[in-house]
Design a protein around this motif. Structure first.
Motif, short mmCIF file in Angstrom:
data_model
loop_
_atom_site.label_atom_id
_atom_site.label_comp_id
_atom_site.label_asym_id
_atom_site.label_seq_id
_atom_site.Cartn_x
_atom_site.Cartn_y
_atom_site.Cartn_z
N TYR A 128 68.99 -44.45 7.33
CA TYR A 128 69.76 -45.39 8.15
C TYR A 128 71.24 -45.02 8.19
O TYR A 128 71.85 -44.97 9.26
CB TYR A 128 69.59 -46.81 7.60
CG TYR A 128 70.34 -47.86 8.38
CD1 TYR A 128 69.76 -48.49 9.47
CD2 TYR A 128 71.64 -48.22 8.03
CE1 TYR A 128 70.45 -49.45 10.19
CE2 TYR A 128 72.34 -49.18 8.74
CZ TYR A 128 71.74 -49.79 9.82
OH TYR A 128 72.43 -50.73 10.53
N GLU A 131 71.88 -41.64 10.15
CA GLU A 131 71.77 -41.73 11.60
C GLU A 131 73.03 -42.33 12.22
O GLU A 131 73.37 -42.02 13.38
CB GLU A 131 70.55 -42.57 11.99
CG GLU A 131 69.22 -41.89 11.71
CD GLU A 131 68.04 -42.78 12.05
OE1 GLU A 131 68.26 -44.01 12.22
OE2 GLU A 131 66.91 -42.28 12.13
N ARG A 132 73.73 -43.19 11.49
CA ARG A 132 74.91 -43.87 12.03
C ARG A 132 76.21 -43.39 11.41
O ARG A 132 77.28 -43.87 11.76
CB ARG A 132 74.77 -45.38 11.80
CG ARG A 132 73.67 -45.98 12.65
CD ARG A 132 73.16 -47.28 12.08
NE ARG A 132 72.10 -47.81 12.92
CZ ARG A 132 70.85 -47.37 12.92
NH1 ARG A 132 70.51 -46.41 12.08
NH2 ARG A 132 69.94 -47.88 13.72
#
Length: 240
Positions: A128, A131-132
């Motif tokens: 998570y 990805e960001r």
């Protein structure tokens, strides 16, 4: 000399008055109308620009809410297994873990059950955050009961919450979380989520939260690790 008589019955003489030239009424009226039309156009343009700004602001707010919702759903998906087991909670993007799951009362020593839970959280959180390109803030909280006088290891609740947050942070790193992705903060008894009037509320307030946050400075890199861990163990990270 007598006056000359018009054969058609009219008379004209030196005493007759000549009609005066009147003001150009239609020209004045035209200027007035042009001014009114110009004023109307300006008002219309002003209203139109205001409406455009409102539409843009509304669109930006809608996009922001859509991004937040997508972010929440992605986090829920990443943490589906621990959420389903009830061992963690998710509220407004903050991952909450009960203090009793991680630590014994007035202790910063991680329990085996807590270590297993943190180990299970690392892989989905890594995906998570990666990805960001976000960071993970680990925050420690306590109830408002003072530290027992017999507990000489911690001066107050702020120090206890700081040590617990630091323990969780170091455990996440030991389980594979990159050091550049995680940092700690301590709040002591501040920011309770329930009343401290009874044991049920105090148990809810004794917790550790993990929250993905945007990277403040892309160039922080590994040089920020010492500061991140230091902030977790100092009063500047929270208030008692």
């Amino acid at each position: 000399m007598g006056a000359f008589h018009d054969p058609w019955g009219g008379a004209e003489g030196p005493d007759d008055e000549v009609p005066e030239t009147t003001a150009p009424v239609w020209a004045v009226f035209g200027d007035l109308m042009a001014g009114l039309v110009g004023a109307f156009v300006l008002v219309f343009i002003g209203v139109l620009l205001t409406q455009v700004d409102l539409v843009n602001s509304l669109q930006a707010e809608i996009e922001k809410r859509q991004q937040e919702e997508a972010r929440r759903m992605a986090l829920e998906k990443a943490l589906a297994v621990p959420l389903a087991s009830g061992r963690v909670t998710l509220n407004n993007g903050r991952i909450g873990i009960s203090g009793s799951v991680l630590f014994d009362f007035n202790s910063a020593q991680l329990r085996p059950e807590g270590e297993q839970l943190l180990q299970a959280l690392v892989p989905p959180l890594q995906v998570y955050l990666g990805e960001r390109d976000e960071l993970l803030m680990v925050s420690g909280f306590t109830d408002d009961k003072p530290i027992s006088a017999s507990n000489t290891r911690f001066k107050d609740n702020l120090e206890l919450s700081a040590q617990r947050a630091l323990t969780v942070t170091r455990t996440l790193i030991a389980q594979g979380m990159p050091r550049t992705r995680v940092f700690s903060a301590a709040f002591g008894a501040e920011q309770p989520v329930a009343s401290n009037a009874d044991e049920k509320g105090r148990a809810l307030n004794r917790r550790v939260e993990m929250a993905p946050v945007p990277r403040a400075n892309a160039g922080a890199g590994a040089g920020g690790n010492a500061t991140q861990e230091r902030d977790a163990a100092t009063p500047s990270a929270g208030r008692s």
